[in-house]
Design a protein around this motif. Structure first.
Motif, PDB file in Angstrom:
ATOM      1  N   ARG A 276       0.824  -1.217   0.000  1.00  0.00           N
ATOM      2  CA  ARG A 276       0.000   0.000   0.000  1.00  0.00           C
ATOM      3  C   ARG A 276       0.855   1.263   0.000  1.00  0.00           C
ATOM      4  N   VAL A 277       2.151   1.098  -0.202  1.00  0.00           N
ATOM      5  CA  VAL A 277       3.044   2.262  -0.225  1.00  0.00           C
ATOM      6  C   VAL A 277       3.575   2.479  -1.640  1.00  0.00           C
ATOM      7  N   VAL A 278       3.354   3.692  -2.167  1.00  0.00           N
ATOM      8  CA  VAL A 278       3.806   4.043  -3.523  1.00  0.00           C
ATOM      9  C   VAL A 278       4.567   5.368  -3.442  1.00  0.00           C
ATOM     10  N   ASN A 279       5.150   5.797  -4.544  1.00  0.00           N
ATOM     11  CA  ASN A 279       5.908   7.043  -4.483  1.00  0.00           C
ATOM     12  C   ASN A 279       5.000   8.272  -4.572  1.00  0.00           C
ATOM     13  N   SER A 280       5.597   9.435  -4.449  1.00  0.00           N
ATOM     14  CA  SER A 280       4.813  10.668  -4.352  1.00  0.00           C
ATOM     15  C   SER A 280       4.060  11.008  -5.633  1.00  0.00           C
ATOM     16  N   GLN A 281       4.399  10.316  -6.713  1.00  0.00           N
ATOM     17  CA  GLN A 281       3.681  10.547  -7.968  1.00  0.00           C
ATOM     18  C   GLN A 281       2.530   9.564  -8.108  1.00  0.00           C
ATOM     19  N   GLY A 282       2.353   8.736  -7.103  1.00  0.00           N
ATOM     20  CA  GLY A 282       1.274   7.765  -7.137  1.00  0.00           C
ATOM     21  C   GLY A 282       1.641   6.552  -7.959  1.00  0.00           C
ATOM     22  N   LYS A 283       2.922   6.365  -8.209  1.00  0.00           N
ATOM     23  CA  LYS A 283       3.343   5.231  -9.038  1.00  0.00           C
ATOM     24  C   LYS A 283       4.038   4.143  -8.223  1.00  0.00           C
ATOM     25  N   ILE A 284       3.865   2.903  -8.672  1.00  0.00           N
ATOM     26  CA  ILE A 284       4.546   1.776  -8.051  1.00  0.00           C
ATOM     27  C   ILE A 284       6.026   1.958  -8.359  1.00  0.00           C
ATOM     28  N   SER A 285       6.852   1.792  -7.354  1.00  0.00           N
ATOM     29  CA  SER A 285       8.283   2.065  -7.527  1.00  0.00           C
ATOM     30  C   SER A 285       9.139   0.929  -8.059  1.00  0.00           C
ATOM     31  N   PHE A 286       8.529  -0.195  -8.358  1.00  0.00           N
ATOM     32  CA  PHE A 286       9.309  -1.287  -8.937  1.00  0.00           C
ATOM     33  C   PHE A 286       9.311  -1.144 -10.452  1.00  0.00           C
ATOM     34  N   ALA A 287      10.262  -1.794 -11.089  1.00  0.00           N
ATOM     35  CA  ALA A 287      10.350  -1.738 -12.549  1.00  0.00           C
ATOM     36  C   ALA A 287       9.102  -2.382 -13.140  1.00  0.00           C
ATOM     37  N   PRO A 288       8.408  -1.677 -14.027  1.00  0.00           N
ATOM     38  CA  PRO A 288       7.196  -2.205 -14.655  1.00  0.00           C
ATOM     39  C   PRO A 288       7.492  -3.560 -15.294  1.00  0.00           C
ATOM     40  N   GLY A 289       6.615  -4.525 -15.026  1.00  0.00           N
ATOM     41  CA  GLY A 289       6.800  -5.844 -15.618  1.00  0.00           C
ATOM     42  C   GLY A 289       7.596  -6.794 -14.743  1.00  0.00           C
ATOM     43  N   SER A 290       8.270  -6.238 -13.725  1.00  0.00           N
ATOM     44  CA  SER A 290       9.061  -7.110 -12.851  1.00  0.00           C
ATOM     45  C   SER A 290       8.129  -7.919 -11.950  1.00  0.00           C
ATOM     46  N   GLU A 291       8.686  -8.949 -11.361  1.00  0.00           N
ATOM     47  CA  GLU A 291       7.919  -9.811 -10.462  1.00  0.00           C
ATOM     48  C   GLU A 291       7.335  -8.998  -9.304  1.00  0.00           C
ATOM     49  N   HIS A 292       8.170  -8.168  -8.727  1.00  0.00           N
ATOM     50  CA  HIS A 292       7.733  -7.325  -7.604  1.00  0.00           C
ATOM     51  C   HIS A 292       6.604  -6.386  -8.021  1.00  0.00           C
ATOM     52  N   PHE A 293       6.802  -5.782  -9.172  1.00  0.00           N
ATOM     53  CA  PHE A 293       5.791  -4.839  -9.681  1.00  0.00           C
ATOM     54  C   PHE A 293       4.435  -5.523  -9.823  1.00  0.00           C
ATOM     55  N   ASN A 294       4.431  -6.666 -10.488  1.00  0.00           N
ATOM     56  CA  ASN A 294       3.168  -7.372 -10.726  1.00  0.00           C
ATOM     57  C   ASN A 294       2.495  -7.799  -9.431  1.00  0.00           C
ATOM     58  N   ARG A 295       3.305  -8.221  -8.457  1.00  0.00           N
ATOM     59  CA  ARG A 295       2.721  -8.660  -7.189  1.00  0.00           C
ATOM     60  C   ARG A 295       2.033  -7.485  -6.492  1.00  0.00           C
ATOM     61  N   GLN A 296       2.752  -6.347  -6.458  1.00  0.00           N
ATOM     62  CA  GLN A 296       2.170  -5.182  -5.793  1.00  0.00           C
ATOM     63  C   GLN A 296       0.887  -4.729  -6.488  1.00  0.00           C
ATOM     64  N   ARG A 297       0.917  -4.691  -7.815  1.00  0.00           N
ATOM     65  CA  ARG A 297      -0.270  -4.281  -8.567  1.00  0.00           C
ATOM     66  C   ARG A 297      -1.442  -5.207  -8.293  1.00  0.00           C
ATOM     67  N   ASP A 298      -1.177  -6.518  -8.311  1.00  0.00           N
ATOM     68  CA  ASP A 298      -2.257  -7.478  -8.082  1.00  0.00           C
ATOM     69  C   ASP A 298      -2.854  -7.344  -6.686  1.00  0.00           C
TER      70      ASP A 298
ATOM     71  N   ALA B 199       1.325   1.990 -14.160  1.00  0.00           N
ATOM     72  CA  ALA B 199       1.976   1.897 -12.843  1.00  0.00           C
ATOM     73  C   ALA B 199       1.340   2.894 -11.899  1.00  0.00           C
ATOM     74  N   ARG B 200       0.385   3.650 -12.422  1.00  0.00           N
ATOM     75  CA  ARG B 200      -0.146   4.782 -11.670  1.00  0.00           C
ATOM     76  C   ARG B 200      -1.469   4.566 -10.949  1.00  0.00           C
ATOM     77  N   ILE B 201      -1.552   5.216  -9.791  1.00  0.00           N
ATOM     78  CA  ILE B 201      -2.757   5.171  -8.972  1.00  0.00           C
ATOM     79  C   ILE B 201      -3.152   6.622  -8.769  1.00  0.00           C
ATOM     80  N   LYS B 202      -4.437   6.920  -8.837  1.00  0.00           N
ATOM     81  CA  LYS B 202      -4.874   8.303  -8.656  1.00  0.00           C
ATOM     82  C   LYS B 202      -4.871   8.662  -7.173  1.00  0.00           C
ATOM     83  N   LEU B 203      -3.869   9.408  -6.767  1.00  0.00           N
ATOM     84  CA  LEU B 203      -3.753   9.759  -5.354  1.00  0.00           C
ATOM     85  C   LEU B 203      -4.934  10.548  -4.815  1.00  0.00           C
ATOM     86  N   PRO B 204      -5.503  11.496  -5.583  1.00  0.00           N
ATOM     87  CA  PRO B 204      -6.639  12.258  -5.049  1.00  0.00           C
ATOM     88  C   PRO B 204      -7.770  11.325  -4.599  1.00  0.00           C
ATOM     89  N   THR B 205      -7.849  10.168  -5.218  1.00  0.00           N
ATOM     90  CA  THR B 205      -8.915   9.212  -4.891  1.00  0.00           C
ATOM     91  C   THR B 205      -8.498   8.177  -3.852  1.00  0.00           C
TER      92      THR B 205
END
Length: 116
Positions: A60-82, A94-100
């Motif tokens: 549930r922790v992402v960077n200040s731009q609302g994006k997942i900080s792992f490399a897109p397509g990586s194992e870590h990235f996919n796990r966090q997204r799922d 990789a983006r999540i709408k922070l205002p929401t």
DNA sequence: CGTATGACGCATT
DNA sequence: TAATGCGCCATAC
């Protein structure tokens, strides 16, 4: 692991289901202003079985731009997204709408964190 | 003890 | 919106 990591984990555990927080936000709440990178370190050191019997929702922790900080397509990235999508958090690319979806702790939650 | 490297953030361009 | 640069600090070497 050290006391700073533990404080960070406690803070992350307070992020409610379906919401996300930024690394810097967690650092501030944990009493470690300006130490966003340390939050990343601490999350990387979370025990696999959780901590003191409770899971630490690191995803549930992402960077200040609302994006997942792992490399897109990586194992870590996919796990966090799922895991986020399992909680109804909308992830576009990789983006999540922070205002929401960004967590905005109320006073009671802030006090609870300061207790720990 | 200096250097490089990160699950980062912010200001500037 | 994207790309840089710089600040930050624990770790690894």
């Amino acid at each position: 692991m050290n006391s700073k990591h533990i404080k960070i984990w406690q803070t992350v555990q307070a992020i409610p289901l379906g919401k996300v927080a930024c690394y810097g936000q967690v650092a501030d709440l944990a009493g470690l202003p300006g130490r966003a990178r340390l939050v990343g370190k601490a999350l990387g050191a979370v025990p696999k079985n959780g901590w003191r019997g409770a899971k630490v929702p690191w995803y549930r922790v992402v960077n200040s731009q609302g994006k997942i900080s792992f490399a897109p397509g990586s194992e870590h990235f996919n796990r966090q997204r799922d895991l986020l999508q399992d909680e109804q958090v909308v992830v576009i690319g990789a983006r999540i709408k922070l205002p929401t979806f960004q967590w905005q702790p109320d006073l009671a939650e802030l006090l609870f964190i300061l207790e720990g």
